[in-house]
Design an enzyme around this catalytic site. Structure first.
Site, PDB file in Angstrom:
ATOM      1  N   ASP A 158      57.601  42.128  46.844  1.00 54.26           N
ATOM      2  CA  ASP A 158      58.409  42.802  45.818  1.00 54.26           C
ATOM      3  C   ASP A 158      59.073  41.788  44.891  1.00 54.26           C
ATOM      4  O   ASP A 158      59.301  42.068  43.708  1.00 54.26           O
ATOM      5  CB  ASP A 158      59.511  43.646  46.464  1.00 54.26           C
ATOM      6  CG  ASP A 158      58.981  44.860  47.204  1.00 54.26           C
ATOM      7  OD1 ASP A 158      57.915  45.367  46.820  1.00 54.26           O
ATOM      8  OD2 ASP A 158      59.647  45.288  48.167  1.00 54.26           O
TER       9      ASP A 158
ATOM     10  N   SER B 141      58.650  31.619  46.993  1.00 56.19           N
ATOM     11  CA  SER B 141      58.191  31.257  48.327  1.00 56.19           C
ATOM     12  C   SER B 141      58.002  29.734  48.409  1.00 56.19           C
ATOM     13  O   SER B 141      58.906  28.978  48.055  1.00 56.19           O
ATOM     14  CB  SER B 141      56.903  32.022  48.649  1.00 56.19           C
ATOM     15  OG  SER B 141      56.557  31.910  50.001  1.00 56.19           O
ATOM     16  N   GLN B 142      56.830  29.270  48.838  1.00 50.90           N
ATOM     17  CA  GLN B 142      56.592  27.831  48.927  1.00 50.90           C
ATOM     18  C   GLN B 142      56.743  27.153  47.572  1.00 50.90           C
ATOM     19  O   GLN B 142      57.034  25.953  47.495  1.00 50.90           O
ATOM     20  CB  GLN B 142      55.198  27.556  49.497  1.00 50.90           C
ATOM     21  CG  GLN B 142      54.944  26.077  49.791  1.00 50.90           C
ATOM     22  CD  GLN B 142      53.533  25.809  50.281  1.00 50.90           C
ATOM     23  OE1 GLN B 142      52.733  26.739  50.439  1.00 50.90           O
ATOM     24  NE2 GLN B 142      53.203  24.556  50.520  1.00 50.90           N
TER      25      GLN B 142
ATOM     26  N   ASP C  76      62.843  39.119  54.410  1.00 57.33           N
ATOM     27  CA  ASP C  76      61.967  39.837  53.471  1.00 57.33           C
ATOM     28  C   ASP C  76      60.570  40.048  54.039  1.00 57.33           C
ATOM     29  O   ASP C  76      59.650  40.423  53.320  1.00 57.33           O
ATOM     30  CB  ASP C  76      61.901  39.106  52.121  1.00 57.33           C
ATOM     31  CG  ASP C  76      61.207  37.746  52.207  1.00 57.33           C
ATOM     32  OD1 ASP C  76      60.714  37.370  53.299  1.00 57.33           O
ATOM     33  OD2 ASP C  76      61.154  37.043  51.174  1.00 57.33           O
TER      34      ASP C  76
ATOM     35  N   VAL D 273      54.024  48.166  42.458  1.00 51.60           N
ATOM     36  CA  VAL D 273      54.483  49.219  43.374  1.00 51.60           C
ATOM     37  C   VAL D 273      55.599  48.667  44.251  1.00 51.60           C
ATOM     38  O   VAL D 273      55.485  47.578  44.809  1.00 51.60           O
ATOM     39  CB  VAL D 273      53.327  49.718  44.267  1.00 51.60           C
ATOM     40  CG1 VAL D 273      53.846  50.743  45.283  1.00 51.60           C
ATOM     41  CG2 VAL D 273      52.221  50.330  43.413  1.00 51.60           C
TER      42      VAL D 273
ATOM     43  N   HIS E 121      58.809  40.376  50.671  1.00 53.35           N
ATOM     44  CA  HIS E 121      58.419  39.099  50.073  1.00 53.35           C
ATOM     45  C   HIS E 121      57.593  39.272  48.801  1.00 53.35           C
ATOM     46  O   HIS E 121      57.694  38.448  47.881  1.00 53.35           O
ATOM     47  CB  HIS E 121      57.631  38.281  51.103  1.00 53.35           C
ATOM     48  CG  HIS E 121      57.560  36.827  50.795  1.00 53.35           C
ATOM     49  ND1 HIS E 121      58.677  36.008  50.748  1.00 53.35           N
ATOM     50  CD2 HIS E 121      56.500  36.015  50.514  1.00 53.35           C
ATOM     51  CE1 HIS E 121      58.309  34.773  50.462  1.00 53.35           C
ATOM     52  NE2 HIS E 121      57.001  34.752  50.305  1.00 53.35           N
TER      53      HIS E 121
ATOM     54  N   ASP F 165      50.879  50.842  48.844  1.00 50.20           N
ATOM     55  CA  ASP F 165      51.037  49.391  48.921  1.00 50.20           C
ATOM     56  C   ASP F 165      50.929  48.957  50.378  1.00 50.20           C
ATOM     57  O   ASP F 165      51.890  49.050  51.138  1.00 50.20           O
ATOM     58  CB  ASP F 165      52.393  48.976  48.343  1.00 50.20           C
ATOM     59  CG  ASP F 165      52.609  47.470  48.371  1.00 50.20           C
ATOM     60  OD1 ASP F 165      51.729  46.751  48.898  1.00 50.20           O
ATOM     61  OD2 ASP F 165      53.655  47.014  47.869  1.00 50.20           O
TER      62      ASP F 165
ATOM     63  N   LEU G 103      52.522  30.300  48.777  1.00 54.39           N
ATOM     64  CA  LEU G 103      51.383  30.262  49.689  1.00 54.39           C
ATOM     65  C   LEU G 103      50.355  31.324  49.324  1.00 54.39           C
ATOM     66  O   LEU G 103      50.700  32.457  49.015  1.00 54.39           O
ATOM     67  CB  LEU G 103      51.872  30.498  51.120  1.00 54.39           C
ATOM     68  CG  LEU G 103      50.815  30.539  52.219  1.00 54.39           C
ATOM     69  CD1 LEU G 103      50.296  29.141  52.500  1.00 54.39           C
ATOM     70  CD2 LEU G 103      51.378  31.158  53.493  1.00 54.39           C
TER      71      LEU G 103
END
Length: 358
Positions: free
Chosen positions: A326, A126-127, A302, A334, A324, A280, A56
């Site tokens: 990372d 993810s998606q 996450d 970072v 999520h 970050d 996404l």
């Protein structure tokens, strides 16, 4: 008092989510790629090409400047892998004629034509994991393996939360206005300035209810029984083609104590006075969204995807100290002091694919 506290938590979470959305996880189906690094060895030289599939709000390269898979493509290439990065709609559903699934299928065919290969290894974040499953379901003969990283196979409780917040507007205008801005954003950050963006369709796609429908329409042996918090089979055979199935995800966001009905959360990826909290901005943002998820019974997560939702095929690990972003080495490499190196994890996995003969 409890209701007021929950309202403040919700408001802050929405604000922080909007701040982090540009970095989370269009159909620019060109074969252009960054210059291949000189291979130092063949550690990651798989039989079939690897395609990295963004999630996404993603693209292959944000505004043609910053790689979504930060430092990952070049690292794999330096170890002998043939790696391609898909560029799909950042905000769109996975199924349907304009969906990300059909966009990815077209890109897979381009990669096969360019390389002479007969199959590809799909790695989706993810998606992007849901998108990869679509291609494996409708064109199984073109896929050797599917690997999903932080993918909401059972949906995201945070997507449910955002949808519920938008429903509180009886006029529906807020949804329309916000979606319009998000769609423009998706076009602007896309490396190809893709105008095929539908933020509301993307949001629906990632809800727990809609992913249940998606799983019925595009079933996979890699999924465990609904509600079981268990994974499925490590392989599947679809139309006579065998797929190797893998997953992993981060669980940096962990529940703490409950006070007045609200459960707290902590980010286990960071240490005391961790520089990631300052350099970050997604670190604190994903702690906030993860706290919202925990208060919607997600358990460890996450920041956007729960451990249970990420399970698919052979689970490499659900113990990585990652949020999520990372998982794809963002923001700009970072990460917290306790977080593992995602570049090394992906490199090791591509070697795993090589050893499996794919």
């Amino acid at each position: 008092m409890v209701r007021s506290m929950r309202s403040r938590v919700a408001a802050r979470a929405v604000a922080w989510a909007l701040a982090v959305m540009p970095l989370a996880g269009a159909a620019g189906l060109t074969m252009a790629a960054s210059p291949a690094a000189v291979a130092a060895d063949t550690y990651a030289a798989t039989r079939y090409p690897v395609i990295l599939v963004h999630g996404l709000a993603g693209t292959d390269k944000f505004a043609n400047v910053v790689d979504y898979w930060y430092g990952i493509q070049s690292d794999l290439q330096s170890h002998g892998a043939k790696v391609y990065v898909a560029n799909l709609s950042g905000f769109q559903s996975d199924d349907g004629p304009n969906g990300r699934g059909e966009q990815l299928l077209a890109y897979v065919k381009q990669v096969l034509a360019a390389t002479g290969a007969t199959k590809v290894n799909l790695i989706g974040h993810s998606q992007g994991g849901l998108t990869s499953r679509y291609v494996a379901a409708v064109a199984p003969q073109l896929v050797a393996s599917v690997t999903t990283i932080g993918t909401p196979h059972r949906g995201s409780e945070f997507a449910d939360f955002v949808q519920d917040v938008l429903k509180t507007d009886p006029t529906g205008l807020s949804s329309t206005v916000i979606a319009a801005f998000v769609n423009v954003f998706g076009t602007l950050v896309s490396s190809s300035h893709n105008t095929d963006q539908d933020a509301l369709a993307a949001l629906r796609t990632l809800t727990t209810a809609q992913t249940a429908t998606y799983n019925r329409n595009f079933p996979s042996a890699g999924l465990g029984a609904p509600g079981s918090c268990q994974t499925g089979a490590a392989t599947e055979t679809v139309g006579g083609s065998q797929h190797l199935l893998y997953s992993w995800g981060g669980t940096a966001i962990q529940p703490t104590s409950t006070v007045l009905g609200v459960t707290g959360a902590t980010d286990t990826s960071t240490g005391t006075l961790d520089v990631a909290n300052v350099t970050d901005p997604s670190t604190l943002a994903l702690l906030a969204t993860g706290a919202v998820m925990i208060n919607r019974a997600s358990g460890q997560n996450d920041g956007l995807v729960s451990r249970c939702s990420s399970l698919f095929g052979q689970v490499i690990s659900t113990s990585y100290h990652w949020n999520h972003l990372d998982e794809i080495n963002q923001l700009l490499g970072v990460r917290g002091a306790n977080a593992e190196d995602p570049v090394a994890v992906i490199r090791t996995h591509v070697n795993r694919l090589k050893l499996q003969g794919v």
